[in-house]
Enzyme design. Structure first.
Site, mmCIF file in Angstrom:
data_model
loop_
_atom_site.group_PDB
_atom_site.id
_atom_site.type_symbol
_atom_site.label_atom_id
_atom_site.label_comp_id
_atom_site.label_asym_id
_atom_site.label_seq_id
_atom_site.Cartn_x
_atom_site.Cartn_y
_atom_site.Cartn_z
ATOM 1 C CE LYS A 23 43.194 61.854 -36.572
ATOM 2 N NZ LYS A 23 44.221 60.946 -37.013
ATOM 3 C CB CYS A 121 42.743 58.797 -44.601
ATOM 4 S SG CYS A 121 41.746 59.329 -43.208
#
Ligand code: EPZ
Length: 442
Positions: A23, A121
């Site tokens: 990712k 996040c």
């Protein structure tokens, strides 16, 4: 869709799953396609939310993104790249941190970039001061607006000498993606050298960039006038691989992670052995990977510290802590990359784990967060019998560790907010099913 996963825990995970391109490389590789004057081809792209966000952003800027002939293949054609509407870009505000990396490529291509407020996040302040400082040193002008940042380079972008205050992954990528087409030479000191960064450098070199990686975190980039497209197969996702490895350990299971590679996981594998896990590398070019399993007996407590590469990755920390709840003795985890990445341990506590967090730098060398009121060291006492609980997923990696804890616990847990896991873990529900986990949508 209902965002709750019901997990009937207590059964070991057994079976085979596959990881695809990392990712944290794939999203940057997609951005790099903007630098080429011909189409790029990227293989093994996982079907995750972060890829969709970057795809959307590129399409807004006129990049044609289409699926290639093989599964997971993307073709990115930047021929018609153009300015995008700020309101449309803002739809992506708060959904990812990748937009900041569009600055250099957009400035080279269009002389202008608009960057929305960033997401990602919530694991620390996550400032972008290193990025903005670097862009300014290349000659960019940054104007903050109510909804984001307007960035221009009226006099072009010029090579420069830079030193990062900390080897930030994103800021190193920012410098690479800007310097490759800036006029003259750029020298970057204190650069991050994670395998994903080296892979990005390989990909840029395929496009025609001239980049030298010296010892001691020094990277030198010679700017070139034009770059072509690339054809690239990314390195495998070593964070996802480690997450499944930790799940195998915590549930006393046995998981073969196809695609996982030893070289990028050496530090993790050392820890895995120290804790008492077992692994076996299959180097076959097709179908190879790493088998991870719990060999029986008791796991051992360890003292660990997260760090930039080649240290123990901060993204390996949360799954490993779940496994450490099953180890005999006192383990220490000192998180030195993000100041607020231990909040999830409260949920583990509610499941019966004994974990105490501290402001002090425990077990290792003092870090940037010591004596600054950040709870960034954890002591884990084990082994603890975990029991089921109702859990709310706070962020991507913590989310996966909640899932591992629920799988390891006796009883039925309700895990809320599971769609967040799809930001970084492709088809995790399909993979759980393949490993024999007893889960269903709530
Ligand atoms: C990348 O984030 C990854 N994200 C993170 O993975 C990963 O945890 C991190 O690198 C470290 O390996 C992506 O690649 C998309 P940093 P990045 O800049 O680049 C401070 C995941 O779950 N800093 O290396 O944003 C920062 O606050 C994610 O996959 C500044 O102070 O991380 C942090 O303390 C989470 N100013 C430290 O540096 C800046 O301008 C390292 O951050 C930039 C960073």
């Amino acid at each position: 869709m209902n965002d709750v996963l019901v997990v009937h825990g207590g059964a070991p995970l057994h079976g085979n799953i596959r990881v695809r391109g990392a990712k944290n490389l794939v999203s940057k590789a997609m951005v790099a396609a903007l630098l080429g004057d011909s189409p790029s081809r990227l293989f093994d792209v996982p079907a995750i939310r972060d890829v969709e966000v970057v795809r959307g952003l590129l399409e807004l800027h006129g990049v044609r993104v289409s699926d290639g002939a093989t599964e997971g293949e993307l073709v990115l054609d930047p021929a018609n790249a153009d300015r995008a509407d700020a309101d449309e870009i803002n739809v992506h505000a708060g959904s990812s941190r990748i937009p900041i990396l569009l600055c250099g490529p957009l400035l080279h291509r269009l002389g202008h970039a608009f960057i929305p407020d960033l997401g990602g996040c919530n694991i620390g302040g996550r400032p972008i001061d290193f990025h903005l400082q670097a862009l300014r040193e290349f000659g960019a002008i940054v104007d903050k607006t109510a909804s984001g940042m307007e960035i221009t380079a009226p006099n072009g972008l010029h090579g420069t000498k830079l030193q990062l205050p900390y080897p930030s992954v994103g800021a190193t990528e920012q410098v690479l993606l800007t310097a490759v087409k800036a006029e003259g030479v750029t020298e970057l000191r204190n650069a991050a050298v994670e395998p994903e960064i080296i892979d990005l450098i390989c990909l840029l070199q395929k496009m025609g960039a001239i980049i030298k990686v010296h010892t001691d975190r020094v990277i030198e980039i010679e700017g070139v006038k034009r770059l072509g497209g690339y054809t690239h197969r990314p390195i495998p996702d070593r964070i996802e691989a480690a997450s499944w490895a930790a799940a195998a350990l915590a549930t006393k299971g046995d998981v073969f992670v196809e695609g996982a590679r030893q070289a990028e996981m050496m530090t993790f594998l050392n820890t895995y052995l120290s804790v008492g896990g077992a692994f076996e590398v299959d180097d076959s070019p097709v179908g190879g990977g790493i088998r991870f399993w719990h060999p029986g007996g008791e796991l051992r407590a360890v003292v660990l510290e997260t760090d930039v590469h080649p240290g123990f990755m901060t993204d390996w920390q949360q799954p490993m802590v779940v496994a450490l709840t099953q180890a005999r003795g006192l383990s220490i985890m000192h998180e030195t990359v993000y100041e607020r990445r231990l909040g999830y341990t409260r949920a583990l506590g509610s499941m019966g784990a004994t974990i105490q967090v501290y402001r002090e730098c425990l077990g290792g060398t003092p870090c940037r967060f010591g004596r600054r009121n950040f709870l960034h060291s954890a002591v884990i006492a084990g082994p603890s019998k975990l029991h089921a609980a109702e859990l709310m997923i706070p962020d991507l990696r913590a989310g996966f560790s909640h899932l591992i804890a629920a799988l390891a616990a006796e009883g039925t847990s309700q895990v809320h907010g599971v769609s967040l896991i799809n930001r970084g873990y492709e088809d995790f529900e399909g993979k759980l099913a393949a490993l024999g986990a007893h889960v269903e949508r709530g």
